[in-house]
Design an enzyme around this catalytic site. Structure first.
Site, PDB file in Angstrom:
ATOM      1  N   HIS A   1      85.568  83.224  69.490  1.00  0.00           N
ATOM      2  CA  HIS A   1      84.952  84.442  68.957  1.00  0.00           C
ATOM      3  C   HIS A   1      85.676  84.927  67.707  1.00  0.00           C
ATOM      4  O   HIS A   1      85.060  85.545  66.835  1.00  0.00           O
ATOM      5  CB  HIS A   1      84.956  85.562  70.003  1.00  0.00           C
ATOM      6  CG  HIS A   1      83.946  85.384  71.083  1.00  0.00           C
ATOM      7  ND1 HIS A   1      82.586  85.429  70.853  1.00  0.00           N
ATOM      8  CD2 HIS A   1      84.092  85.173  72.409  1.00  0.00           C
ATOM      9  CE1 HIS A   1      81.943  85.259  71.993  1.00  0.00           C
ATOM     10  NE2 HIS A   1      82.832  85.086  72.955  1.00  0.00           N
TER      11      HIS A   1
ATOM     12  N   HIS B   1      87.415  79.573  74.670  1.00  0.00           N
ATOM     13  CA  HIS B   1      86.152  80.307  74.577  1.00  0.00           C
ATOM     14  C   HIS B   1      86.378  81.657  73.884  1.00  0.00           C
ATOM     15  O   HIS B   1      85.656  82.005  72.950  1.00  0.00           O
ATOM     16  CB  HIS B   1      85.573  80.513  75.982  1.00  0.00           C
ATOM     17  CG  HIS B   1      84.346  81.350  76.013  1.00  0.00           C
ATOM     18  ND1 HIS B   1      83.108  80.825  76.282  1.00  0.00           N
ATOM     19  CD2 HIS B   1      84.157  82.682  75.822  1.00  0.00           C
ATOM     20  CE1 HIS B   1      82.205  81.801  76.234  1.00  0.00           C
ATOM     21  NE2 HIS B   1      82.829  82.942  75.972  1.00  0.00           N
ATOM     22  N   GLU B   2      87.377  82.410  74.341  1.00  0.00           N
ATOM     23  CA  GLU B   2      87.616  83.735  73.752  1.00  0.00           C
ATOM     24  C   GLU B   2      88.099  83.633  72.312  1.00  0.00           C
ATOM     25  O   GLU B   2      87.666  84.403  71.459  1.00  0.00           O
ATOM     26  CB  GLU B   2      88.609  84.539  74.595  1.00  0.00           C
ATOM     27  CG  GLU B   2      88.074  84.963  75.931  1.00  0.00           C
ATOM     28  CD  GLU B   2      86.721  85.662  75.889  1.00  0.00           C
ATOM     29  OE1 GLU B   2      86.427  86.404  74.921  1.00  0.00           O
ATOM     30  OE2 GLU B   2      85.938  85.450  76.830  1.00  0.00           O
TER      31      GLU B   2
ATOM     32  N   CYS C   1      78.849  83.911  78.783  1.00  0.00           N
ATOM     33  CA  CYS C   1      79.437  84.768  77.763  1.00  0.00           C
ATOM     34  C   CYS C   1      78.767  86.128  77.794  1.00  0.00           C
ATOM     35  O   CYS C   1      77.540  86.220  77.892  1.00  0.00           O
ATOM     36  CB  CYS C   1      79.263  84.129  76.387  1.00  0.00           C
ATOM     37  SG  CYS C   1      80.009  85.070  75.039  1.00  0.00           S
TER      38      CYS C   1
END
Length: 182
Positions: free
Chosen positions: A149, A145-146, A103
């Site tokens: 955020h 994953h994105e 990341c």
């Protein structure tokens, strides 16, 4: 427009749930500038995805640009530069697989994370048009994953064990079997 600083783990914005983008803001100059800043910052970083909170903007916007082709994760599909505004994930199959994730907000580290591998995303694009895409395998991992955020979650929060976190040099040496001497 500009290459922005990528916030690192410990910055409070990375732990906040990002705000939805109002529909009437989709054509605003501020959102256009955010898209350009995400694009420029992602290109400069060499990454494959970047979420607005990573550059200090607490809005539900993420950019994915997965080049596709051969990689250490096998053959990857191409995801051309795509902005996801206010994305929602629907898990189509709960079966999981794990990858060693990195990341831009946790530089120099890798962690093994298992995630569902088949999902559907509903979002708007940068023009406000509806997007609906299915993703499988590593691409599904990148998306999750994105989008994590946008909820104030980092991949380190998803580790099954602290033993699944290591520095990139040790990952290369002990997981990939690469010789550090070259």
């Amino acid at each position: 427009m500009a290459i922005r600083e990528i916030l690192r783990m410990g910055h409070p914005v990375l732990r906040q749930r990002a705000e939805p983008v109002p529909v009437d803001a989709l054509s605003s100059p501020a959102l256009a500038a955010l898209r350009e800043d995400l694009r420029d910052t992602l290109a400069d970083s060499g990454g494959i995805g970047l979420a607005a909170p990573q550059i200090g903007v607490s809005l539900r916007v993420a950019l994915i640009d997965l080049p596709g082709g051969e990689s250490r994760y096998g053959t990857l599909p191409r995801i051309p530069e795509t902005y996801f505004v206010n994305p929602q994930i629907e898990i189509l199959d709960p079966a999981t697989a794990g990858y060693w994730e990195g990341c831009l907000s946790v530089p120099g580290m890798r962690g093994f994370v298992s995630r569902p591998q088949h999902l559907r995303v509903a979002a708007m694009d940068e023009a406000g048009k509806p997007l609906v895409h299915e993703f499988e395998g590593f691409a599904a991992t990148v998306i999750q994953h994105e989008f994590d955020h946008l909820d104030g979650t980092l991949y380190v929060d998803r580790l099954a064990s602290p033993q699944h976190l290591m520095f990139e040099a040790e990952y290369a040496r002990y997981v990939l079997g690469e010789d550090p001497a070259g």
